[in-house]
Each structure stands twice: as C-alpha cells, then as structure tokens.
Design an enzyme around this catalytic site. Structure first.
Site, short mmCIF file in Angstrom:
data_model
loop_
_atom_site.label_atom_id
_atom_site.label_comp_id
_atom_site.label_asym_id
_atom_site.label_seq_id
_atom_site.Cartn_x
_atom_site.Cartn_y
_atom_site.Cartn_z
N HIS A 1 0.82 -1.22 0.00
CA HIS A 1 0.00 0.00 0.00
C HIS A 1 0.85 1.27 0.00
CE1 HIS A 1 -3.55 -2.38 0.40
NE2 HIS A 1 -3.27 -2.81 1.62
N ASP B 1 -2.76 -10.54 -2.34
CA ASP B 1 -3.32 -10.07 -1.07
C ASP B 1 -4.81 -9.75 -1.28
OD1 ASP B 1 -2.05 -8.60 1.66
OD2 ASP B 1 -3.93 -7.71 0.96
N HIS C 1 -6.33 -7.27 -0.33
CA HIS C 1 -6.46 -5.84 -0.63
C HIS C 1 -5.68 -5.53 -1.91
CE1 HIS C 1 -6.80 -6.16 3.84
NE2 HIS C 1 -7.83 -5.37 3.61
N ASP D 1 -4.35 -12.85 3.56
CA ASP D 1 -5.60 -12.36 4.15
C ASP D 1 -6.82 -12.62 3.26
OD1 ASP D 1 -4.52 -10.52 2.38
OD2 ASP D 1 -4.56 -8.83 3.78
ZN LIG Z 1 -4.13 -7.11 2.81
#
Ligand SMILES: [Zn+2]
Length: 341
Positions: free
Chosen positions: A159, A194, A196, A283
């Site tokens: 991120h 991931d 995200h 995740d």
């Molecule tokens: Zn994540």
C-alpha cells in the site's frame, strides 16, 4: 526453500488505527512475524538474515523527502506540545498536485500518510528498513539463480506509494524487489494476491511498461483501498495496458478465485517476464479478520502450485495476513504447494 527474515522487523509495534471512526487495536502486530516464521519452518524453509544493501535501492523507489520524513518524523513529533506517542495524521492535502509541501511535522504527516493504519513510532523506520532489506536479499538470490526465495517482510509494503505510507505499509518491499531485478537486467512481473488491492505497487509502476503489475483482490467498491483497484485502471502513458486489476466479489471462494488466477497467469505469460515477484498476502483466507474473500487453506496450496507452474524464478514477498490460528498453517500450505508445483 530459502527464506529471509530479520528480527528487527518486530520492533515496530503499532497500537491503534481508526476503523469506521472508532479507535481499534492495530492488526499489524509483531506476533504476525512469529506465526509466519513458524509456518515457514513447518514448510521446511531455512531462515537466513538479510544482507544490508544500503539505502540506494530503497531510494530507487521512494522520494528523498519521504525517506527523510520516515527517518525523522517520530523525534520531531515528540517535540510538539502534548503530542501522541505515535505519529498519526489528522489533516491531509485535498489536492496534492496543487498544494505546497509543508514544513511542519503535522503537515508532513498528513502529506506522507494516507490513513491512520500506519502510525509511526520510535522503531518504525528500523523495522521498515529491514523489511525492505529482506525483500532485496531475496531478489538478489533469485537474480543469482535461485528458483524461489521467501522474504518474510514485516511491516508489509504494497500500500506504500513512492512518497506515501498507508494501510500498515511504509516501504514498498515488492516494488523495491522488482526494481532491484530490473537493475540486474531482468524483466519482472508482479502478481499481488493479497485480499487488498496493491495500490502502492500499481501507482509506482503505473506509467511504466517494463514492469507488469497484476492484482487479484476483493472489489474496492466496498473494501480498502477504495480509490484504487478497479478493473478500468489499466496504466497510463507508456504503461497503458501494463496494469491488470481483477477485483472479486466479497466472499469469493477457491473455485472462482482459481479461475481468476488463470486470467492473471495468462496475462503474465503474454508479458514474457524473466522473473516473478509474488506479493503474497494470506488475508484472502476465509478466517482472516478482514473477511474479504474466502480462500481455504488447501486452496492456498492449489494457488501456489498454479503460480509455480509458470516456471519463473520467483521472489515471494510477504504482504498481509492477520492473526488467526490459520496464519502460520496457510503459509506452510502455500510454500509446500509452491515447491510441489
Ligand atoms: Zn491485505
């Protein structure tokens, strides 16, 4: 499989973040590294410390003012009257292109931190630095001929943009590894699995065609990072067509996830890379606290085997995956599937 980790990565111990406006415990806990280490060892990995490649390969991705900020902001923040122990922003530039870079610690925190999930404390820089060095050492081993190396990076990185922390991330370990591989004369693709979207990684390479970025993640229409990760984002300028986002509905399980992986792997094969950087978040698991997707533990084994089937030398960079009894076993399942594949 060889694995890289440095215990200094556990010194970063963030306390809080805001979720739906409420102060909650920060989920990016040092215990994650302990669980992941156990999971790697259970897969038969030998753990080695990283070598120190210095700041230059990190500065190849991150701006000078951002690196100075990360190294100095905690001490400068402590000099503010009645400051919190952790640096957490409370004001942000609304339109970064038109706004001026601030001199004050409060302004710089807002400039360089996208959200409240990445508080900076006394040891944050040290941990982020060694997390990046872990990715660099794994990249160097793969550039030197290793089939696959696992980089146990913590804090995670995907991120983080060139000048912006966010979502538990400070230095973009996957991007730093990919740039290191470019510098070695290789042509990397980055696959981010991931739950995200890998928004920082996408942003760093968005205008480039020498590094392909592909991400499979929960649909950002209702999930972090919200502003990025949509299917229409394909790259810009010379990089047009060299970013692929594959968002999935919340709760997607193994079978449709694997079908989507087929799309990702076909795009990667068409790019014809020399080497793969795999941004490995765990995740997407059905029991992860984020509850974005519903991959099972055996599902991770199958995913890993399919990715290994590309036959590319691979730097496996740890991204997310949060505390549950399944975190370590999921890594064991993944690394075992990769080696078998
Ligand atoms: Zn994540």
């Amino acid at each position: 499989m060889r694995a890289i980790h440095d215990p200094r990565q556990s010194r970063h111990d963030p306390k809080h973040c805001l979720i739906s406006g409420k102060v909650k415990p920060n989920r990016e806990q040092p215990e994650r590294a302990a669980r992941l280490l156990a999971g790697a060892r259970a897969a038969g990995a030998s753990i080695e410390p990283p070598r120190d490649a210095g700041l230059a390969p990190i500065a190849a991705i991150h701006s000078p003012e951002y690196l100075t900020f990360l190294q100095t902001i905690h001490a400068r923040w402590q000099a503010l009257e009645d400051a919190s122990e952790e640096v957490i922003p409370n004001v942000h530039p609304a339109r970064r292109d038109a706004d001026s870079y601030p001199a004050s610690p409060v302004g710089q925190a807002g400039w360089h931190m996208a959200d409240t999930a990445c508080p900076i404390a006394a040891h944050t820089w040290d941990s982020a630095y060694w997390s990046a060095q872990t990715a660099l050492s794994a990249a160097d081993l793969v550039a030197g001929g290793a089939r696959a190396v696992y980089a146990l990076c913590r804090p995670p990185g995907h991120h983080a943009f060139g000048d912006l922390a966010g979502g538990f991330c400070f230095l973009n370990n996957s991007a730093i590894a990919a740039e290191r591989l470019c510098a070695a004369g290789l042509r990397p693709a980055i696959l981010d699995i991931d739950v995200h979207h890998g928004n920082g990684t996408q942003g760093i390479f968005y205008a480039r065609r020498d590094v392909l970025t592909v991400s499979i993640h929960a649909d950002p229409a209702g999930f972090y990072p919200f502003f990025w990760g949509h299917a229409a984002e394909r790259g810009k300028g010379a990089g047009q067509g060299y970013n692929l986002n594959l968002p999935l509905p919340r709760g997607t399980g193994d079978a449709p996830w694997l079908e989507t992986l087929g799309v990702a792997l076909a795009r990667i094969s068409a790019f014809a890379p020399d080497v793969l950087v795999l941004a490995l978040g765990l995740d997407a698991h059905e029991a992860d606290p984020y509850q974005g997707l519903a991959v099972t533990t055996p599902g991770f084994t199958r995913i890993a085997a399919r990715i290994a089937g590309l036959g590319l030398p691979t730097v496996i960079v740890q991204e997310g995956g949060y505390l549950s009894e399944h975190l370590g076993p999921n890594l064991t399942a993944f690394l075992g599937g990769f080696e078998a594949g």
